[in-house]
Scaffold this active site. Sequence first.
Site, PDB file in Angstrom:
ATOM      1  N   LYS A  30       0.881   3.305   0.254  1.00 54.64           N
ATOM      2  CA  LYS A  30       1.636   3.161  -0.998  1.00 54.64           C
ATOM      3  C   LYS A  30       2.490   4.399  -1.279  1.00 54.64           C
ATOM      4  CE  LYS A  30       0.338  -1.000  -1.959  1.00 54.64           C
ATOM      5  NZ  LYS A  30       1.289  -2.116  -2.014  1.00 54.64           N
TER       6      LYS A  30
ATOM      7  N   TYR B 255      -4.903   3.144   2.296  1.00 51.85           N
ATOM      8  CA  TYR B 255      -4.154   2.430   1.248  1.00 51.85           C
ATOM      9  C   TYR B 255      -3.244   3.400   0.490  1.00 51.85           C
ATOM     10  CZ  TYR B 255      -3.316  -0.769  -2.667  1.00 51.85           C
ATOM     11  OH  TYR B 255      -2.731  -1.565  -3.621  1.00 51.85           O
TER      12      TYR B 255
ATOM     13  N   ASP C 173       3.969 -16.496   2.242  1.00 52.45           N
ATOM     14  CA  ASP C 173       2.650 -15.871   2.315  1.00 52.45           C
ATOM     15  C   ASP C 173       2.110 -16.107   3.719  1.00 52.45           C
ATOM     16  OD1 ASP C 173       0.535 -14.947  -0.170  1.00 52.45           O
ATOM     17  OD2 ASP C 173      -0.349 -15.331   1.810  1.00 52.45           O
TER      18      ASP C 173
ATOM     19  N   ASP D 223       4.342 -14.053   7.989  1.00 53.42           N
ATOM     20  CA  ASP D 223       3.613 -12.777   8.026  1.00 53.42           C
ATOM     21  C   ASP D 223       4.635 -11.651   7.957  1.00 53.42           C
ATOM     22  OD1 ASP D 223       2.246 -10.438   8.884  1.00 53.42           O
ATOM     23  OD2 ASP D 223       0.737 -11.693   9.861  1.00 53.42           O
ATOM     24  N   VAL D 224       4.473 -10.764   6.973  1.00 54.22           N
ATOM     25  CA  VAL D 224       5.492  -9.709   6.792  1.00 54.22           C
ATOM     26  C   VAL D 224       5.516  -8.683   7.923  1.00 54.22           C
ATOM     27  CG1 VAL D 224       5.614  -9.872   4.278  1.00 54.22           C
ATOM     28  CG2 VAL D 224       3.950  -8.305   5.333  1.00 54.22           C
TER      29      VAL D 224
ATOM     30  N   ILE E 199      -0.317 -10.918  -7.931  1.00 58.78           N
ATOM     31  CA  ILE E 199       0.912 -10.441  -8.577  1.00 58.78           C
ATOM     32  C   ILE E 199       2.141 -11.199  -8.070  1.00 58.78           C
ATOM     33  CG2 ILE E 199       2.427  -8.417  -8.741  1.00 58.78           C
ATOM     34  CD1 ILE E 199      -0.262  -6.714  -8.699  1.00 58.78           C
TER      35      ILE E 199
HETATM   36  N1  NAD Z   1      -4.535  -5.828  -7.832  1.00 60.51           N
HETATM   37  C1  NAD Z   1      -4.354  -4.528  -8.056  1.00 60.51           C
HETATM   38  O1  NAD Z   1      -5.134  -3.885  -8.790  1.00 60.51           O
HETATM   39  C2  NAD Z   1      -3.173  -3.822  -7.449  1.00 60.51           C
HETATM   40  C3  NAD Z   1      -2.865  -2.539  -7.926  1.00 60.51           C
HETATM   41  C4  NAD Z   1      -1.779  -1.848  -7.394  1.00 60.51           C
HETATM   42  C5  NAD Z   1      -1.009  -2.450  -6.414  1.00 60.51           C
HETATM   43  N2  NAD Z   1      -1.327  -3.695  -5.964  1.00 60.51           N
HETATM   44  C6  NAD Z   1      -0.459  -4.259  -4.935  1.00 60.51           C
HETATM   45  O2  NAD Z   1       0.063  -5.470  -5.403  1.00 60.51           O
HETATM   46  C7  NAD Z   1       0.416  -6.299  -4.291  1.00 60.51           C
HETATM   47  C8  NAD Z   1      -0.166  -7.681  -4.516  1.00 60.51           C
HETATM   48  O3  NAD Z   1      -1.581  -7.560  -4.529  1.00 60.51           O
HETATM   49  P1  NAD Z   1      -2.509  -8.554  -5.357  1.00 60.51           P
HETATM   50  O4  NAD Z   1      -3.381  -7.732  -6.193  1.00 60.51           O
HETATM   51  O5  NAD Z   1      -1.667  -9.609  -5.949  1.00 60.51           O
HETATM   52  O6  NAD Z   1      -3.405  -9.093  -4.144  1.00 60.51           O
HETATM   53  P2  NAD Z   1      -3.733 -10.576  -3.644  1.00 60.51           P
HETATM   54  O7  NAD Z   1      -4.713 -10.386  -2.559  1.00 60.51           O
HETATM   55  O8  NAD Z   1      -4.070 -11.431  -4.794  1.00 60.51           O
HETATM   56  O9  NAD Z   1      -2.329 -11.067  -3.048  1.00 60.51           O
HETATM   57  C9  NAD Z   1      -1.811 -10.525  -1.865  1.00 60.51           C
HETATM   58  C10 NAD Z   1      -1.152 -11.642  -1.089  1.00 60.51           C
HETATM   59  O10 NAD Z   1      -0.540 -11.058   0.065  1.00 60.51           O
HETATM   60  C11 NAD Z   1      -0.760 -11.938   1.161  1.00 60.51           C
HETATM   61  N3  NAD Z   1      -0.686 -11.188   2.406  1.00 60.51           N
HETATM   62  C12 NAD Z   1      -1.562 -10.271   2.895  1.00 60.51           C
HETATM   63  N4  NAD Z   1      -1.134  -9.835   4.084  1.00 60.51           N
HETATM   64  C13 NAD Z   1       0.020 -10.478   4.363  1.00 60.51           C
HETATM   65  C14 NAD Z   1       0.924 -10.473   5.448  1.00 60.51           C
HETATM   66  N5  NAD Z   1       0.709  -9.699   6.530  1.00 60.51           N
HETATM   67  N6  NAD Z   1       2.035 -11.256   5.385  1.00 60.51           N
HETATM   68  C15 NAD Z   1       2.243 -12.053   4.324  1.00 60.51           C
HETATM   69  N7  NAD Z   1       1.401 -12.135   3.270  1.00 60.51           N
HETATM   70  C16 NAD Z   1       0.314 -11.349   3.302  1.00 60.51           C
HETATM   71  C17 NAD Z   1      -2.152 -12.502   0.929  1.00 60.51           C
HETATM   72  O11 NAD Z   1      -2.362 -13.711   1.661  1.00 60.51           O
HETATM   73  C18 NAD Z   1      -2.151 -12.698  -0.571  1.00 60.51           C
HETATM   74  O12 NAD Z   1      -1.699 -13.997  -0.923  1.00 60.51           O
HETATM   75  C19 NAD Z   1      -0.141  -5.594  -3.056  1.00 60.51           C
HETATM   76  O13 NAD Z   1       0.896  -4.895  -2.423  1.00 60.51           O
HETATM   77  C20 NAD Z   1      -1.152  -4.627  -3.635  1.00 60.51           C
HETATM   78  O14 NAD Z   1      -1.344  -3.515  -2.798  1.00 60.51           O
HETATM   79  C21 NAD Z   1      -2.384  -4.397  -6.466  1.00 60.51           C
END
Ligand code: NAD
Length: 262
Positions: free
Chosen positions: A159, A155, A33, A60-61, A14
């Site tokens: 959230k 999780y 990232d 890293d966040v 996302i």
């Molecule tokens: N995919 C889904 O179905 C979904 C649904 C609801 C919410 N979300 C939320 O959307 C957001 C993005 O998720 P996504 O689906 O794109 O996942 P993704 O795994 O594709 O992307 C997440 C990114 O965050 C980075 N990351 C992880 N830990 C980190 C840290 N400590 N510091 C910096 N970067 C870090 C990872 O390297 C990765 O590039 C997340 O917060 C996730 O919880 C996703």
Amino acid sequence: MTRTILITGGGSGIGRATAFEAARRGWAVGILDRDGESAERAAAEARRMGARRVWSAASDVTDERELVDAFGAASTALGPVDGVTASAGIEVNAPLPRMSLDTWRRVLDVNLTGTFLTVRTAAQALQDAGRPGSVVCVSSPSAFVGFAGGSNSAYGASKGGVSAFVRAAAIDLAPHGIRVNAVVPGATDTPMLYFGLDGDELEAERARLRDAAARQIPLGRMADPAEIARAAVWLLSDDASYVTGSHLVCDGGLTAKSANDF
Ligand SMILES: NC(=O)c1ccc[n+]([C@@H]2O[C@H](COP(=O)([O-])OP(=O)(O)OC[C@H]3O[C@@H](n4cnc5c(N)ncnc54)[C@H](O)[C@@H]3O)[C@@H](O)[C@H]2O)c1
């Protein structure tokens, strides 16, 4: 007004899609990232898509110092940042009796504390520059409903915390002209859903999820990350100038529907 935005977790899913949507609008885009190489690849693609400027870094966040330094470096490279999307996140699931304290802390640390640090750093940078801005956090349906499959306590709690934080932060930052909102993606087809899988296993899981989505989600499918990204970019833009403290639910009707069929 052309925007300059910074995205955490922008190397994948996302966050990456949000970088691309912003690039298509000609915005300047900074990508952070934990995985610096993926951030760099996403930045190169954003440049090809038309971003006015791009910049990326490994950050890293959960590391306060790294984030502050990254915001400073981004402003130097791109100009003053006026929009931030906090998309970095992880999902680690286990049934509650087997949820380790270590896993619980890790999920809360990245998803909730990482969001707090990102928004606080953004707010400080915007205030120092005397500029208004917009921040988008990423919540989840699990902030509002329990997942039928269970195992989601850490999780879901992280959230739920993000959603409460968004409302509280919006109130604190409104006097400074900083809006804070959340997108709520439903099941979105990103690498997060397939963590630890590859090859045939990954394809089998994708097929299972597509089938589940067809049966259970009112719109009958998972989201494409670009569909969530367009909502995030709208919240970042001046088109959402009177929107703060709110949740934009993009879940194909998932949370509108009870699983009970009676
Ligand atoms: N995919 C889904 O179905 C979904 C649904 C609801 C919410 N979300 C939320 O959307 C957001 C993005 O998720 P996504 O689906 O794109 O996942 P993704 O795994 O594709 O992307 C997440 C990114 O965050 C980075 N990351 C992880 N830990 C980190 C840290 N400590 N510091 C910096 N970067 C870090 C990872 O390297 C990765 O590039 C997340 O917060 C996730 O919880 C996703």
